[in-house]
Design a protein around this motif. Sequence first.
Motif, PDB file in Angstrom:
ATOM      1  N   ASP A  84      12.120 -42.629  33.184  1.00 32.19           N
ATOM      2  CA  ASP A  84      12.660 -41.639  32.334  1.00 32.19           C
ATOM      3  C   ASP A  84      11.670 -40.406  32.081  1.00 32.19           C
ATOM      4  N   VAL A 133      15.406 -36.731  39.202  1.00 36.56           N
ATOM      5  CA  VAL A 133      14.942 -38.150  39.436  1.00 36.56           C
ATOM      6  C   VAL A 133      14.105 -38.816  38.156  1.00 36.56           C
ATOM      7  N   ILE A 134      13.503 -37.907  37.549  1.00 37.56           N
ATOM      8  CA  ILE A 134      13.093 -38.276  36.272  1.00 37.56           C
ATOM      9  C   ILE A 134      13.513 -37.211  35.152  1.00 37.56           C
ATOM     10  N   LYS A 135      13.463 -37.497  33.897  1.00 36.09           N
ATOM     11  CA  LYS A 135      13.936 -36.762  32.881  1.00 36.09           C
ATOM     12  C   LYS A 135      13.086 -35.865  32.274  1.00 36.09           C
ATOM     13  N   LEU A 169       7.862 -48.574  39.815  1.00 39.23           N
ATOM     14  CA  LEU A 169       9.346 -48.959  39.954  1.00 39.23           C
ATOM     15  C   LEU A 169       9.357 -50.407  40.104  1.00 39.23           C
ATOM     16  N   THR A 220      12.824 -51.985  37.899  1.00 38.47           N
ATOM     17  CA  THR A 220      13.806 -50.825  37.523  1.00 38.47           C
ATOM     18  C   THR A 220      14.153 -49.804  38.766  1.00 38.47           C
ATOM     19  N   ASP A 221      15.087 -49.316  38.590  1.00 40.04           N
ATOM     20  CA  ASP A 221      15.477 -48.466  39.564  1.00 40.04           C
ATOM     21  C   ASP A 221      15.261 -46.690  39.059  1.00 40.04           C
ATOM     22  N   ARG A 222      14.579 -46.613  37.894  1.00 36.97           N
ATOM     23  CA  ARG A 222      14.306 -45.366  37.471  1.00 36.97           C
ATOM     24  C   ARG A 222      13.457 -45.161  36.349  1.00 36.97           C
TER      25      ARG A 222
END
Length: 336
Positions: A135, A174-176, A126, A131-133
């Motif tokens: 995927d 938090v993640i996809k 990160l 970035t803040d996230r």
Amino acid sequence: MGIKPLLPGPLGFGTAPLGNMFRAIPEEEAAATVAAAWDQGIRYFDTAPFYGAGLSEIRLGEALAGRPRDAYVLSTKVGRVIHDDVEDPAARELGEKGGLFEHGRPNRMTDDYTADATLRSVEDSLKRLGTDRLDIVWVHDIAQDFHGDQWLARYETARTGAFRVLQKLRDEGVIKAWGLGVNKVEPIELTLDLDEPRPDAFLLAGRYTLLDHDRALQRLLPAAAEQGVDMVVGGPYSSGVLAGGRHFEYQEAPQAILDKVDRIKALAERHGVSIKAAALQFALAHPATAAVVPGATRPSRIAEDVAALHEQVPAAFWADLRAEGLISPFAPVPTV
């Protein structure tokens, strides 16, 4: 299960070359290549700490800075931790892939698939990406090509460590999605047999290409399709040998492979088909394939990839490939 609804399209951009794979790439060239991908409409970017000891992540993050974060999908990987102290990149022990990123950053790397290392790796990625996230997160290179006879022991560490951490992060939003990012089919076959944890997809590099697809067709891809687990195909040009390069499996291509490439190219020329179109469209024709992520280091290559995706390939070309034994009779091919 599956990531097709998450992905913005069938063509992504693999950023291993941005980590100075095989050669030192100037900063301007790396930035221009990512910009070209964006300008061509590509909105899925895949990277990893391993690519140049964080260099690919740093470059990708800088190139995407200022772009709307909701406008693109980002995946990276866990399994290696990048440290602040340095080592000789050319002297790293990388199994079959020695010297792959000898032009990358000199930061020391360690393999670590434990729960704590997975969380640290995500946090470090990160920061490097700015970035803040994330995927999608792939568990990277947990296979024979990097770990030899120790790969099953490493796999077990990942199963009880990285897998469970990533599943928890996914379940918490938090993640996809998560899965494995590997160059071999065996770790994915093992994972598909697990009752838990349950991945969403896999990134399989180099094992579903025009040059190498028999093993994946036997059990892996049918099982993935049956379970609704999507495949992202990495390395569709087989380390570049299908796109004019000399590398196969990240090494100098043996003569037998070069001869096979020549036969495929001869057929492609006869039918007026570009080799890139054949490679990309073959990989995407399998119903389990959600996307294909070729890499590039020059902006012009991106336009070629996009054009290849939309090129009309006659059915007679695929029929001739089969007739000459250059692709498996069981491999799905595109329909015109």
